[in-house]
Write an enzyme that holds these catalytic residues in place. Structure first.
Site: not given
Ligand code: DX5
Ligand code: ZN
Length: 219
Positions: A9, A34, A36, A67, A146, A148-149, A179-181
């Site tokens: 992402s 990916h 976002d 996404h 919404g 990342g991280g 997707d996420g974390g």
């Molecule tokens: C959040 C996004 C994710 C996120 C993933 O809304 O859909 O793709 O950015 O990033 P990390 O891996 O940093 O959680």
């Molecule tokens: Zn995403």
């Protein structure tokens, strides 16, 4: 066993040196990227839109995994086709009813893209079962969309296993994406529960060892 797909992402990538970021993905032997897209309405954040994708996608020979965290997916399908999306994943929660969801899926397919449906952690995973026979990918959000991280929501592991079981027991041809974390500790847990695709942002970007990190995700 099929090699898992890592979909980096770029939400937190270095956009001043975006070409270098894309090269890191390719040098690591990955094939997906990916994007976002956030509209500031469906989620309280704004990232980038179809015009940014239109400027970069034609120059990126990776699978464009888009996404969209937007309030009006049906109206924007054609614009993301024009932008170069290969897979367009919209949110279950952005639609008013089941018919609209089916309409979005059909429109994505009419424009020759793969169709993905995303579901946030706070919504019961069974809500998307009626659409599994139609989509190509399910995006199990393991953070509230919404940003990342964020920290991985542990209950996502059970959701991955449940939707994978529903797919396999019905013989559907649907990828399970998470997707996420995600980091090197959480990645194997997701894969062991049935994930096919891992969307990874901050664990990969803004570090000096991108390729090593990819290998740690897949160890
Ligand atoms: C959040 C996004 C994710 C996120 C993933 O809304 O859909 O793709 O950015 O990033 P990390 O891996 O940093 O959680
Ligand atoms: Zn995403």
């Amino acid at each position: 066993m099929k090699r898992p797909i890592i979909s980096p992402s770029v939400l937190d990538a270095d956009f001043l040196h975006f070409e270098n970021e894309v090269q890191k993905i390719k040098d690591a032997g990955l094939e997906w990227i990916h994007f976002d897209v956030m509209d500031g309405t469906f989620v309280n954040n704004i990232s980038f839109g179809n015009l940014f994708l239109k400027s970069v996608c034609p120059k990126i020979d990776l699978f464009k995994d888009v996404h969209v965290m937007i309030a009006n997916p049906l109206e924007m399908v054609e614009k993301f086709k024009e932008a170069g999306a290969d897979c367009l994943t919209f949110h279950y929660e952005a639609c008013q009813n089941d018919q609209e969801i089916f309409d979005v899926i059909d429109k994505i397919h009419d424009f020759n893209m793969k169709a993905g449906i995303a579901i946030r952690p706070s919504v019961s995973i069974e809500e998307i079962y009626p659409f599994l026979s139609k989509v190509d990918l399910v995006l199990v959000m393991s953070v509230e969309p919404g940003y990342g991280g964020q920290h991985f929501v542990e209950s996502s592991l059970d959701r991955i296993a449940k939707v994978k079981n529903e797919i396999v027991s019905n013989g559907y041809n649907v990828l399970v994406s998470v997707d996420g974390g995600i980091n090197d500790t959480i990645a194997p847990k997701c894969l062991n529960n049935g994930a096919d695709v891992l969307v990874v942002g901050q664990y990969l970007f803004n570090h000096s060892d991108f390729k090593d990190r990819v290998e740690r995700l897949l160890k």
